[in-house]
Design an enzyme around this catalytic site. Structure first.
Site, PDB file in Angstrom:
ATOM      1  CG  HIS A   1      -8.765 126.485 -39.735  1.00 55.76           C
ATOM      2  ND1 HIS A   1      -8.649 125.117 -39.762  1.00 55.76           N
ATOM      3  CD2 HIS A   1      -8.949 126.804 -38.435  1.00 55.76           C
ATOM      4  CE1 HIS A   1      -8.762 124.633 -38.532  1.00 55.76           C
ATOM      5  NE2 HIS A   1      -8.939 125.648 -37.703  1.00 55.76           N
TER       6      HIS A   1
ATOM      7  CG  HIS B   1      -5.219 126.700 -37.944  1.00 54.04           C
ATOM      8  ND1 HIS B   1      -5.677 128.000 -37.898  1.00 54.04           N
ATOM      9  CD2 HIS B   1      -5.531 126.150 -36.756  1.00 54.04           C
ATOM     10  CE1 HIS B   1      -6.235 128.226 -36.721  1.00 54.04           C
ATOM     11  NE2 HIS B   1      -6.157 127.121 -36.010  1.00 54.04           N
TER      12      HIS B   1
ATOM     13  NE  ARG C   1      -2.317 120.812 -33.869  1.00 52.05           N
ATOM     14  CZ  ARG C   1      -2.853 121.770 -33.120  1.00 52.05           C
ATOM     15  NH1 ARG C   1      -3.372 121.501 -31.957  1.00 52.05           N
ATOM     16  NH2 ARG C   1      -2.839 123.012 -33.549  1.00 52.05           N
TER      17      ARG C   1
ATOM     18  CG  ASN D   1     -11.775 129.059 -29.621  1.00 53.81           C
ATOM     19  OD1 ASN D   1     -12.369 130.127 -29.514  1.00 53.81           O
ATOM     20  ND2 ASN D   1     -11.067 128.529 -28.661  1.00 53.81           N
TER      21      ASN D   1
ATOM     22  CG  ASN E   1      -3.987 117.988 -30.755  1.00 48.36           C
ATOM     23  OD1 ASN E   1      -3.125 118.641 -30.152  1.00 48.36           O
ATOM     24  ND2 ASN E   1      -4.931 118.565 -31.470  1.00 48.36           N
TER      25      ASN E   1
HETATM   26  P1  ADP Z   1     -10.843 124.932 -32.237  1.00 48.58           P
HETATM   27  O1  ADP Z   1     -10.485 123.625 -32.880  1.00 48.58           O
HETATM   28  O2  ADP Z   1      -9.985 126.094 -32.642  1.00 48.58           O
HETATM   29  O3  ADP Z   1     -11.115 124.879 -30.759  1.00 48.58           O
HETATM   30  P2  ADP Z   1     -13.312 124.689 -33.737  1.00 48.58           P
HETATM   31  O4  ADP Z   1     -12.843 124.590 -35.128  1.00 48.58           O
HETATM   32  O5  ADP Z   1     -13.869 123.470 -33.077  1.00 48.58           O
HETATM   33  O6  ADP Z   1     -12.236 125.382 -32.821  1.00 48.58           O
HETATM   34  O7  ADP Z   1     -14.436 125.841 -33.697  1.00 48.58           O
HETATM   35  C1  ADP Z   1     -15.058 126.222 -32.504  1.00 48.58           C
HETATM   36  C2  ADP Z   1     -16.018 127.363 -32.844  1.00 48.58           C
HETATM   37  O8  ADP Z   1     -16.982 126.883 -33.791  1.00 48.58           O
HETATM   38  C3  ADP Z   1     -16.794 127.896 -31.652  1.00 48.58           C
HETATM   39  O9  ADP Z   1     -16.737 129.306 -31.622  1.00 48.58           O
HETATM   40  C4  ADP Z   1     -18.199 127.462 -31.955  1.00 48.58           C
HETATM   41  O10 ADP Z   1     -19.122 128.393 -31.505  1.00 48.58           O
HETATM   42  C5  ADP Z   1     -18.241 127.418 -33.456  1.00 48.58           C
HETATM   43  N1  ADP Z   1     -19.372 126.599 -33.882  1.00 48.58           N
HETATM   44  C6  ADP Z   1     -19.533 125.278 -33.756  1.00 48.58           C
HETATM   45  N2  ADP Z   1     -20.758 124.899 -34.217  1.00 48.58           N
HETATM   46  C7  ADP Z   1     -21.384 126.029 -34.614  1.00 48.58           C
HETATM   47  C8  ADP Z   1     -22.666 126.329 -35.168  1.00 48.58           C
HETATM   48  N3  ADP Z   1     -23.563 125.367 -35.392  1.00 48.58           N
HETATM   49  N4  ADP Z   1     -22.946 127.621 -35.469  1.00 48.58           N
HETATM   50  C9  ADP Z   1     -22.068 128.588 -35.250  1.00 48.58           C
HETATM   51  N5  ADP Z   1     -20.838 128.377 -34.727  1.00 48.58           N
HETATM   52  C10 ADP Z   1     -20.506 127.131 -34.404  1.00 48.58           C
END
Ligand code: ADP
Length: 400
Positions: free
Chosen positions: A208, A180, A91, A211, A7
């Protein structure tokens, strides 16, 4: 069969080596700051701890070379030679209308991806850097491209068209594509296995929430609508992206804030969403903590997010003519119990009856059903696994 999943972003590259036969992740990690001072490789061979290597990576080819060196290292490696890697799955973000499923990567495909670059100016060129780097170092290993947009290609025109002159679509490729897709497909397939009904009748809404966040409506296993659009900026507000808004705001703010194209792009993509509303952070953990400590704008950001997710669920229940299952996935969807509670409360009229105590105590990282056994609509929390999906598609297309 061992598949290396790549990725590639503009300055980072995530990788996983997966044994598709038993679903084992043999090793995984990340290259950061590619082409920037302070490059670093993180390498995690299964069961052997975690290693960090700080070494210059001037481009993606350097990064891939470092990954492969680690994988075949006599001490900390997990394979004897590169020949043990049967295929590489990449990806790829934007496949436009051309790609509705995963494909073997050929020169032709690379040309098509370049045509689509205006639609994903940051992502597609970065993805292709990863492809070219692998081709340079592993010229005889077959490669497959798995598109973020592919799963959404089953949307009907009434869902993917915008209310713009038709030529915007026909001549300029302006339509909803959605992103996604690999994640929405994976978690909806998992949910399908848990629903005791014929697949063609199922109506699933997948959330989904990470972030970046997107929500999809899935009928009979096929996507019929999704919240992200031409680009990943549309839909619910996200970590730093604004999500849906009146398009007239763009020119209004350009004028008021004296922003050029780049400036407004940066404003909407990097300064908005949870970060913009709260002024605290884009990270939901920080927002929860700040809100618990009385920060009103952090609370407002969380409330706004949950309200918009709830609205999409309502819209998609209407689009699907009812709903059988709602799925939460990705960083926020899998972990943030408060967000799930806020999104789901008040949906009783739809037939959603959640066990909120269990929602607050259920184990993280497992597939769980948080609705009560009597709930007409099942609510699942399912850990997404885009890499496994990419590895499986790659294996299916390249198996001899
Ligand atoms: P991406 O792949 O789009 O970067 P992710 O799916 O990894 O994102 O999600 C990241 C988000 O998940 C962040 O905003 C993070 O704060 C949130 N996150 C991860 N663990 C927790 C948790 N235990 N409680 C609340 N939010 C969480």
């Amino acid at each position: 069969m061992k598949v290396l999943v790549i990725n590639a972003g503009s300055s980072s590259l995530k990788y996983q080596l997966i044994n598709v036969d038993n679903g084992e992740v043999i090793a995984k990690g990340l290259c950061e700051r590619i082409g920037i001072e302070g490059s670093m490789l993180t390498y995690k061979p299964e069961g052997k701890g975690k290693f960090e290597f700080k070494q210059d990576m001037k481009d993606h080819t350097d990064a891939i070379r470092m990954v492969l060196d680690a994988l075949v290292d006599p001490e900390i490696g997990v394979v004897k030679s590169m020949d043990e890697i049967d295929a590489v799955g990449h990806r790829l973000v934007h496949g436009g209308e051309k790609f509705n499923k995963s494909v073997i990567i050929t020169d032709e495909l690379i040309k098509e991806m370049e045509v689509l670059t205006p639609l994903a100016p940051l992502h597609n060129p970065a993805n292709l850097m990863g492809v070219r780097a692998c081709q340079a170092i592993m010229p005889n290993t077959p490669m497959v491209g798995v598109f973020d947009t592919a799963f959404h290609q089953t949307m009907p025109p009434k869902a993917f068209l915008y209310g713009l002159p038709y030529e915007a679509y026909k001549e300029h490729m302006v339509r909803r594509y959605g992103f996604h897709g690999t994640s929405h497909m994976y978690v909806s397939q998992r949910a399908l296995t848990k629903l005791d009904m014929p697949k063609e009748d199922t109506r699933i809404i997948t959330c989904h929430l990470g972030n970046g966040s997107s929500i999809s409506a899935i009928k009979g296993g096929k996507c019929v609508d999704t919240s992200m659009g031409l680009t990943p900026l549309e839909g619910v507000p996200m970590g730093t992206r604004c999500g849906d808004m009146d398009p007239a705001i763009v020119t209004y703010l350009m004028e008021r804030l004296n922003l050029d194209k780049k400036g407004i792009d940066n404003y909407l993509n990097k300064k908005s969403g949870m970060l913009g509303i709260s002024g605290v952070s884009s990270d939901f953990r920080d927002l929860e903590e700040a809100a618990n400590n009385g920060n009103e704008r952090a609370q407002l950001a969380l409330d706004t997010f949950c309200y918009k997710v709830k609205k999409y669920i309502g819209a998609y229940a209407a689009a699907l003519g009812g709903v059988d299952a709602i799925v939460f996935t990705a960083g926020v969807g899998e972990n943030d119990r408060g967000v799930r509670e806020k999104v789901l409360s008040g949906l009783e009229y739809l037939g959603v009856d959640v066990d909120f105590d269990f929602n607050n105590s259920c184990p993280r990282g497992e597939e769980v059903e948080i609705s009560k056994p009597t709930s007409r609509v099942k609510v699942f929390v399912i850990r997404t696994d885009e890499e496994m999906m990419i590895a499986r598609d790659t294996a299916a297309l390249t198996a001899k």
